[in-house]
Design a protein around this motif. Structure first.
Motif, mmCIF file in Angstrom:
data_model
loop_
_atom_site.group_PDB
_atom_site.id
_atom_site.type_symbol
_atom_site.label_atom_id
_atom_site.label_comp_id
_atom_site.label_asym_id
_atom_site.label_seq_id
_atom_site.Cartn_x
_atom_site.Cartn_y
_atom_site.Cartn_z
ATOM 1 N N LYS A 504 -34.414 8.594 -14.368
ATOM 2 C CA LYS A 504 -35.695 8.244 -14.986
ATOM 3 C C LYS A 504 -36.886 8.661 -14.134
ATOM 4 O O LYS A 504 -37.882 9.178 -14.658
ATOM 5 C CB LYS A 504 -35.731 6.736 -15.226
ATOM 6 C CG LYS A 504 -36.972 6.250 -15.951
ATOM 7 C CD LYS A 504 -36.926 4.747 -16.191
ATOM 8 C CE LYS A 504 -38.172 4.255 -16.905
ATOM 9 N NZ LYS A 504 -38.149 2.795 -17.121
ATOM 10 N N LYS A 505 -36.797 8.471 -12.809
ATOM 11 C CA LYS A 505 -37.963 8.643 -11.944
ATOM 12 C C LYS A 505 -37.907 9.878 -11.049
ATOM 13 O O LYS A 505 -38.939 10.291 -10.525
ATOM 14 C CB LYS A 505 -38.133 7.406 -11.053
ATOM 15 C CG LYS A 505 -38.362 6.119 -11.833
ATOM 16 C CD LYS A 505 -38.547 4.950 -10.892
ATOM 17 C CE LYS A 505 -38.775 3.647 -11.647
ATOM 18 N NZ LYS A 505 -38.942 2.490 -10.736
ATOM 19 N N GLN A 507 -36.112 13.192 -11.573
ATOM 20 C CA GLN A 507 -35.273 14.196 -12.217
ATOM 21 C C GLN A 507 -35.265 15.525 -11.471
ATOM 22 O O GLN A 507 -34.338 16.320 -11.632
ATOM 23 C CB GLN A 507 -35.749 14.423 -13.659
ATOM 24 C CG GLN A 507 -35.539 13.211 -14.555
ATOM 25 C CD GLN A 507 -35.919 13.489 -15.992
ATOM 26 O OE1 GLN A 507 -36.413 14.566 -16.309
ATOM 27 N NE2 GLN A 507 -35.699 12.514 -16.868
ATOM 28 N N VAL A 537 -31.051 11.597 -22.597
ATOM 29 C CA VAL A 537 -31.544 12.018 -21.278
ATOM 30 C C VAL A 537 -30.839 13.293 -20.831
ATOM 31 O O VAL A 537 -31.484 14.229 -20.316
ATOM 32 C CB VAL A 537 -31.325 10.881 -20.258
ATOM 33 C CG1 VAL A 537 -31.620 11.375 -18.854
ATOM 34 C CG2 VAL A 537 -32.215 9.701 -20.589
#
Length: 773
Positions: A504-505, A507, A537
């Motif tokens: 999420k933070k 990549q 994702v």
């Protein structure tokens, strides 16, 4: 009036620096002045001693000079200077004058310190030795003033006797040098000799051998009887503070390793807890008291030992030199490496013992250390702990610390930290197997069964035996299946939280390949609720174009593992083969014929551009696909099947018209330099038959694509299989004579040679012509 403000300014850094330089210069001057004063004092004492020895050796005391006799000029000048301070003799009483004369006749008067309280002996022994006389001479006190004083004749008044002194004039430097030369010649008999390099090495070897013998003796005593000799652990640990600079580093390293091995050997298989006040107040037997003292001493020394190791690592990190200056800064890294190695050994060997969490807190930050050797050492230790931890308690502790450390560093850590997660033993099959091995239910006999099969005495013994077994099972404290599954579930939750945070933070972080690989391994354990979000994702990551081909493959692998419940941990082409197996073979009911044709065609094209072992693996996959989808054999025919033209660049394999192409790549592979590639190509051209001349041998047909890829790997930089030598079929014996001739010609020769009478000339040419025809 207003009070005046304090206008004193804070001194600047430059001013402070200048002040510190002045202080250093003053300290240096004071030190030099102190050395000079000490040297002066030493010379003065030596002169007094020499004079006293000379006086003691002489048989008669030296009388005072008669004032009426002539005196030397220098002495007259000196006495004239002293007349101003000293009183004339005619002003003294006769009794006082006589007393002064008597004192002057004694040798000790001139050398005796007036502050001393020792009595002056007027009589002398006749046969007194020189050494005894020298020893009787009083020494000056330490509180004596640094300035040299000359004691003059005292003055007597109504209050009593008043001593008189004055400072001695400064002697020229030439006189000091002469006194120094005399001192060197007379006093210094055995000067300290400097050792050569060879002698220094021999001396160091001798010292080191003594220390080794000491360490060995203490370790042997502790191992022979740990309970009685636990106090010797403290003695051995004190050698960690070795102060001899010649052997300090080596001795400390030896002691670190020795203590580590000792703790691994003598540590019990349970955790030692502190005693309560109630337990301490209860009276116990001597054996129990001895065991308690051993446990308390062991835990205490183990704690101090871990603190010493931690301090060594801190000293190396801070690069702060100790006051003792025994160990140089260059040796700090070597000591720290040995300390870290010992911590890693204890982390793996004693996960059940006290202070294991403290060791974890020390090791985890070192997994991200700048030093590659220390980082690899710690990562390998953590992996080893994960592999051998069946219960999961120690693994959970390490995972918690690693997750917090990664988050605290804002995901700026080494990828090796997250790759260690791949060694976790969190598979359902292994969990069930391990718990069954640990918690096998023990079935005891009922009372009726005992009464039928056992006698009264046997029932009594059986009852005692069962009671003992129950107590032993309680002592072992084996974990239940529920608790083990709970630990593994908590561990997996922390692992997935760490993975999802990075997805999420971060990549674009270098941690992404390790995250994708970890997801591929544990995807079958992910909760179904997260499948949709995770697939979105992964798709976004692939579409972004920021990933390398290997990272994209990991995304594909993870997605299909989620759908199929399979796991894999390999890389490169091996991952491609596993993905194909999961996508096409295991899910053959969901795969259309058009998709299968497109994949077979693209795989054959890919096999032309890779190494031999990769080509073998890809052709083996095509063989399985041709068996799984029998109608794909139309690719072996040149005729078109339906309308359309084959479009190899199309991203969607379903609509690329693969049915209108042929596997022409197999004919090129049939002439490949690798014999196994040739064999597979010929096999596929023939339609991948199971029987006949073109069928594969069992060692090729019974292996999977991944196994063939690993078997024929050329990682050792050698041809696999090896090339046969050209001289292997050379004949040992050279053929001679008629062995080179034709068989019919040999028979003809024998027939004509056996004939007795030969009238016609022999003509062999016609027979040669007929045989050649």
């Amino acid at each position: 009036m207003k009070a005046r403000r304090n206008k004193k300014q804070v001194p600047s850094f430059r001013k402070l620096l200048k002040t510190s330089k002045v202080k250093l210069e003053n300290k240096l001057k004071n030190k030099q002045f102190k050395q000079q004063s000490t040297l002066k004092k030493y010379r003065k004492e030596q002169r007094k001693l020499r004079q006293a020895v000379k006086d003691a050796v002489s048989k008669k005391p030296i009388p005072l000079e008669d004032p009426k006799k002539k005196r030397p000029a220098k002495r007259i000048e000196r006495e004239e200077e002293e007349e101003e301070e000293a009183l004339p003799l005619d002003m003294m009483d006769e009794d006082d004058l006589q007393l002064m004369k008597d004192l002057g006749q004694r040798a000790s008067f001139l050398t005796r310190d007036l502050s001393s309280s020792e009595p002056v002996h007027s009589k002398k022994r006749k046969h007194e030795r020189v050494i005894d006389k020298y020893e009787k001479i009083p020494r000056p006190l330490q509180t004596a003033p640094e300035k040299e004083l000359i004691h003059l004749l005292p003055i007597k008044d109504k209050s009593g006797v008043i001593p008189q002194t004055r400072e001695k004039p400064v002697i020229e430097s030439t006189q000091d040098e002469e006194d120094e030369m005399e001192l060197k010649e007379e006093i210094i008999e055995d000067p300290i000799q400097e050792l050569t390099l060879e002698e220094h090495l021999i001396e160091r070897k001798r010292k080191l051998q003594e220390k080794k013998m000491r360490i060995a003796a203490l370790a042997s005593a502790i191992l022979s009887d740990p309970e009685s000799n636990v106090k010797k652990l403290k003695e051995l640990r004190s050698m960690l503070m070795e102060q001899d600079p010649d052997v300090a580093v080596t001795v400390r390293k030896l002691v670190i390793i020795s203590l580590m091995e000792l703790f691994k050997d003598i540590t019990p298989s349970y955790k030692i807890r502190p005693l309560t006040e109630t337990e301490k107040s209860i009276k116990i037997r001597k054996e129990t008291q001895k065991l308690r003292e051993f446990e308390e001493g062991l835990v205490s020394q183990y704690k101090f030992y871990l603190e010493n190791l931690e301090q060594m690592v801190k000293d190396w990190k801070q690069r702060k030199l100790k006051k003792s200056n025994v160990v140089s800064l260059k040796a700090y890294k070597g000591l720290a490496e040995v300390a870290v190695k010992s911590l890693c050994e204890l982390l793996v060997a004693l996960p059940h013992f006290n202070f294991h969490n403290n060791i974890i807190v020390l090791i985890v930050p070192l997994m991200n250390d700048v030093s590659k050797s220390i980082s690899e050492m710690c990562c390998e230790a953590v992996k080893k702990l994960f592999k051998q931890d069946k219960l999961g308690q120690a693994s959970l502790g390490v995972i918690k610390v690693i997750s917090g450390f990664v988050k605290g560093r804002n995901y700026d850590v080494r990828p090796e930290m997250l790759k260690s997660f791949l060694c976790l033993r969190i598979k359902e099959v292994e969990v069930k197997k391990d718990t069954e091995d640990i918690n096998k239910p023990k079935k005891f006999m009922t009372f009726k069964e005992k009464r039928k099969t056992l006698s009264r005495m046997q029932r009594k013994w059986k009852k005692a035996e069962e009671k003992l077994e129950r107590e032993l099972r309680e002592a072992e404290a084996s974990e239940s299946t529920e608790k083990k599954l709970k630990l593994h579930t908590e561990t997996l939750n922390i692992v997935f939280v760490t993975y999802f945070r990075i997805l999420k933070k971060a990549q674009k972080s270098p941690l992404l390949p390790a995250v994708l690989e970890g997801l591929a391994k544990f995807a079958h354990l992910i909760n179904v609720e997260f499948f949709d979000d995770l697939l979105v994702v992964l798709h976004t990551l692939i579409e972004s174009g920021d990933l390398s081909y290997q990272e994209s493959l990991h995304c594909v692998q993870t997605a299909f593992h989620i759908l199929s419940g399979q796991g894999a941990t390999n890389e490169g082409v091996e991952i491609v083969l596993q993905c194909l197996d999961v996508m096409l073979t295991k899910r053959r009911k969901q795969v259309s014929q058009q998709r299968a044709l497109a994949f077979i065609k693209r795989l054959c094209t890919l096999s032309l551009h890779v190494l031999p072992n990769s080509s073998i693996g890809i052709l083996a996959t095509n063989r399985i696909l041709m068996h799984t989808f029998p109608k794909t054999d139309l690719l072996l025919d040149n005729d078109s099947q339906g309308s359309g033209v084959f479009l190899p660049e199309l991203d969607e394999p379903e609509y690329c018209n693969a049915q209108n192409t042929a596997l022409w790549e197999l004919h090129a592979l049939r002439k490949h330099y690798h014999p196994v590639v040739q064999r597979f190509a010929a096999h596929l051209i023939a339609g991948a038959p199971s029987e006949g001349s073109e069928a594969l041998k069992p060692e090729l047909s019974r292996r999977s694509a991944v196994e063939l890829f690993e078997t024929y790997s050329m990682g050792a930089m050698t041809f696999n299989p090896p090339v046969e030598s050209l001289n292997s079929k050379r004949k040992d014996k050279v053929l001679q004579g008629d062995s080179f001739l034709n068989k019919d010609l040999n028979q003809l020769i024998k027939r004509h040679c056996n004939e007795v009478d030969t009238h016609l000339p022999l003509d062999f040419t016609k027979y040669l012509e007929t045989s050649l025809q």
